[in-house]
Design a protein around this motif. Structure first.
Motif, short mmCIF file in Angstrom:
data_model
loop_
_atom_site.label_atom_id
_atom_site.label_comp_id
_atom_site.label_asym_id
_atom_site.label_seq_id
_atom_site.Cartn_x
_atom_site.Cartn_y
_atom_site.Cartn_z
N GLN A 77 -0.62 8.89 0.77
CA GLN A 77 -1.52 8.39 -0.26
C GLN A 77 -2.00 9.53 -1.17
OE1 GLN A 77 -2.66 4.88 -0.51
NE2 GLN A 77 -0.81 4.74 0.73
N PHE A 137 0.80 -1.23 0.00
CA PHE A 137 0.00 0.00 0.00
C PHE A 137 0.83 1.27 0.00
CE2 PHE A 137 -3.31 -2.91 1.08
CZ PHE A 137 -4.47 -2.31 0.60
N ILE A 138 2.03 1.21 0.54
CA ILE A 138 2.80 2.44 0.69
C ILE A 138 4.05 2.45 -0.17
CG2 ILE A 138 3.92 3.97 2.40
CD1 ILE A 138 1.68 3.27 4.25
N LYS A 179 -5.58 -4.73 -3.88
CA LYS A 179 -4.34 -4.58 -3.11
C LYS A 179 -4.42 -5.37 -1.80
CE LYS A 179 -3.85 0.06 -3.58
NZ LYS A 179 -3.22 1.39 -3.56
N THR A 235 -2.83 7.94 -4.92
CA THR A 235 -3.75 6.82 -4.73
C THR A 235 -5.13 7.30 -4.31
OG1 THR A 235 -1.83 5.65 -3.91
CG2 THR A 235 -3.93 4.53 -3.72
N PHE A 280 -5.67 0.10 6.21
CA PHE A 280 -5.23 0.38 4.84
C PHE A 280 -6.41 0.65 3.92
CE2 PHE A 280 -1.81 -1.74 6.96
CZ PHE A 280 -0.71 -1.01 6.57
N ASN A 285 1.08 10.39 -3.47
CA ASN A 285 1.36 9.49 -4.58
C ASN A 285 0.14 9.25 -5.47
OD1 ASN A 285 -0.14 7.29 -3.53
ND2 ASN A 285 1.60 6.58 -2.33
N THR A 338 -8.59 5.67 10.35
CA THR A 338 -9.63 4.66 10.51
C THR A 338 -10.47 4.94 11.76
OG1 THR A 338 -8.15 3.06 9.52
CG2 THR A 338 -10.04 2.17 10.68
N GLU A 348 -4.71 0.38 -8.71
CA GLU A 348 -5.69 1.39 -8.31
C GLU A 348 -6.67 0.87 -7.27
OE1 GLU A 348 -6.43 4.68 -9.03
OE2 GLU A 348 -4.35 4.71 -9.70
N PRO A 390 3.24 2.10 -4.53
CA PRO A 390 2.93 3.32 -5.28
C PRO A 390 4.16 4.20 -5.49
CG PRO A 390 1.29 2.95 -3.59
CD PRO A 390 2.38 1.94 -3.36
N GLU A 391 5.09 4.22 -4.51
CA GLU A 391 6.31 5.00 -4.65
C GLU A 391 7.18 4.45 -5.77
OE1 GLU A 391 6.98 7.79 -2.91
OE2 GLU A 391 5.04 7.56 -1.92
N ARG A 421 -11.49 5.99 2.98
CA ARG A 421 -10.30 5.15 3.06
C ARG A 421 -9.58 5.44 4.37
NH1 ARG A 421 -11.49 1.21 -0.10
NH2 ARG A 421 -11.93 1.83 -2.23
N GLY A 422 -9.71 4.53 5.32
CA GLY A 422 -9.11 4.76 6.63
C GLY A 422 -7.69 4.24 6.70
N PHE A 423 -6.79 5.05 7.23
CA PHE A 423 -5.42 4.61 7.48
C PHE A 423 -5.11 4.76 8.96
CE2 PHE A 423 -5.42 4.96 2.98
CZ PHE A 423 -4.53 4.00 2.57
N ASP A 424 -3.95 4.20 9.35
CA ASP A 424 -3.63 4.18 10.76
C ASP A 424 -3.19 5.55 11.27
OD1 ASP A 424 -4.07 2.19 12.48
OD2 ASP A 424 -1.99 1.56 12.66
N PHE A 469 -8.35 -0.76 -4.21
CA PHE A 469 -7.96 -1.07 -2.83
C PHE A 469 -8.22 -2.54 -2.48
CE2 PHE A 469 -6.66 2.60 -0.30
CZ PHE A 469 -6.80 3.60 -1.23
N ASN A 485 1.72 0.98 -8.81
CA ASN A 485 0.46 1.11 -8.09
C ASN A 485 -0.68 0.33 -8.75
OD1 ASN A 485 -1.23 1.93 -6.12
ND2 ASN A 485 -1.62 3.95 -6.98
#
Lengths: 216, 295
Positions: free
Chosen positions: B202, A71-72, A87, B207, A163, B205, B175, A82, A75-76, B191-194, A84, A80
């Motif tokens: 995100q 996820f991180i 992924k 996403t 995520f 980049n 989240t 698209e 993409p870098e 879209r939940g992240f920590d 979710f 990527n």
């Protein structure tokens, strides 16, 4: 608690996503894991080494790291994907297939060597002997450990909560944040959901074990 | 051989020193407001109050966030958190006669703020803690000391200009947060992240299209990366940050309110704002009116 029950469709939707993640990743991991196990026991040494490398690399990496990579980091690296959901399934599959591979390999090793020798003696190729002699016997031995792997997968789907996937654990965190006074009840409600999923898996495993039991 | 070993030893020693020097360089340099620590503060409080106990013990534990630049943030290199929340904590502690260095900081995340207060793990929670009726059922919240609203952080030149444009778009936040819930209600894919920084990555980049949370936090990120990121649209919610305390000590409410009011009047509040959130270029607002304490 009223908030949870009046929004129960959100709870069900979240568990639906958990189950989708579980089913899709389980199927892909079973396929990939079986393939890897065949590589590892097979006669082609390059494939056997590749299989061993994969298992050692992935099994020694925490699931969270694999998620972070997909996820991180990806993409870098301009790799990527698209979607979710794709992924999430990818991360879970990469991780779980290593465990599936080892479970199946242990099953294959439990089939006595004489069986493989006998099938070679009657002129079976490697694929034929796997398909008709070894795997049918191995799968029987593999049901209990595979069930454990899949149960672990069911619970591992919760890592996706951090995520961007709004599955059961993410939804639970949403409810606990809004209803600080009913946290224990909310935890229990969602725990029951997970218990049901795991119980269904165990029941399936017990059913298969019974069906495939060898008459001794 | 012996010579080689000596050389290796020297190199190792040199490396150790260099690493130690790096560690030194990270600390210090953080801007902070000087607080006036009240002397003999315990005399100012009645017997049997929690404030008296704290003042007499000379120690206080305050829960703050560690991952929100400008609000409550602790970098790996520093020993103490920075931001408006810790500054408020220092002002409150000072009125009890507790110096900033005697405060024990504890990281709280959104989920454990109430449990920490209830179990006495922390004495106060100052952690971008929005005042809500649900939370007031189980813990005390005094304040607000800052009012902000939910906004959107996007890549410069994004099609999203305001909250009306987020329908069907991927929008991230932390989240389980209320912010995520609000954008879900407006038709975005939540879209939940920590952590906020993962969410910001995100956006960078590509996403997800936008990040959402309280404007104050977004301004902090925009200030870190002004070339690439900007905050768009008017606030579409109101978050009133309060100071959390345990319901076992209802007397703390009046003390918190009085101390906050004092910091409004003597300019310490404005100083704290300028040293933290103000750095992203926003003007110092008027301090918000405090909620009355229920007797």
């Amino acid at each position: 608690m009223d908030d949870v029950f009046s929004n129960f469709d959100l709870v069900l939707k979240a568990f639906a996503l958990t189950i989708e993640l579980l089913v899709v990743s389980a199927l892909t991991s079973l396929v990939l894991g079986t393939l890897l196990a065949a590589f590892r026991v097979g006669p082609i040494s390059v494939l056997a080494k590749a299989g061993t490398l994969y298992v050692n690399l992935v099994r020694n990496t925490p699931l969270l790291m694999i998620f972070i990579f997909v996820f991180i980091a990806m993409p870098e690296l301009e790799l990527n994907i698209e979607n979710f959901f794709v992924k999430g399934c990818l991360a879970l599959t990469v991780y779980t297939s290593a465990f599936v591979c080892e479970a199946i390999r242990s099953g294959i090793n439990s089939v006595s060597l004489g069986q493989a020798e006998a099938s070679r003696a009657v002129g079976f190729t490697f694929v034929q002997s796997m398909r008709h002699v070894i795997l049918p016997q191995a799968l029987r031995a593999v049901v209990p450990p595979l069930a454990s792997v899949l149960i672990a997968l069911a619970k591992n789907t919760s890592v996706a909560a951090a995520f961007g996937l709004l599955e059961a654990t993410a939804r639970m965190r949403y409810f606990t944040n809004n209803n600080a006074d009913a946290r224990p009840e909310i935890f229990i409600t969602f725990a029951i959901g997970y218990i049901i999923i795991v119980e269904v898996l165990s029941a399936g495993a017990i059913g298969l074990e019974r069906r495939w039991k060898v008459a001794r | 051989m012996r010579f080689k070993r000596t050389k290796a030893l020297l190199v190792a020693a040199g490396l150790t020193l260099a690493v130690a020097a790096c560690g030194e360089a990270g600390t210090g340099g953080s801007e902070s407001v000087d607080v006036e620590v009240t002397e003999n503060a315990a005399e100012n409080f009645e017997d049997g109050t929690r404030m008296k106990e704290l003042a007499e013990s000379g120690e206080i534990t305050i829960g703050v966030k560690y991952d929100q630049p400008g609000i409550g943030f602790k970098s790996a290199a520093s020993d103490t958190p920075e931001g408006i929340d810790p500054e408020m904590g220092k002002i409150l502690a000072a009125s009890l006669g507790i110096a900033p260095e005697d405060i024990t900081w504890k990281e709280t995340i959104s989920d454990n703020r109430e449990p920490f207060l209830q179990s006495g793990e922390v004495d106060l929670v100052i952690a971008s803690y929005s005042i809500t009726d649900e939370r007031r059922q189980i813990v005390g919240q005094a304040g607000p000391y800052y009012v902000t609203g939910q906004q959107l952080l996007v890549k410069k030149g994004s099609d999203i200009k305001s909250v009306d444009d987020i329908k069907g778009q991927e929008v991230c936040s932390v989240t389980g947060s209320t912010s995520l819930d609000n954008v879900e209600a407006k038709g975005a894919n939540p879209r939940g992240f920590d952590t906020y920084s993962e969410c910001r990555d995100q956006v960078l980049n590509g996403t997800v299209e936008a990040m959402t949370t309280d404007g104050a936090i977004l301004l902090g990120y925009a200030a870190e990366d002004p070339e690439e990121l900007e905050v768009v649209g008017e606030p579409f919610s109101e978050e009133r940050y309060g100071v959390g305390y345990s319901k076992d000590y209802p007397e703390m409410c009046q003390w918190i309110s009085d101390t906050l009011q004092e910091s409004y009047d003597n300019g310490k509040w404005a100083e704290a704002f300028e040293a933290t959130l103000g750095k992203s270029g926003v003007e110092t607002p008027e301090p918000p009116a405090l909620d009355p304490c229920k007797a």
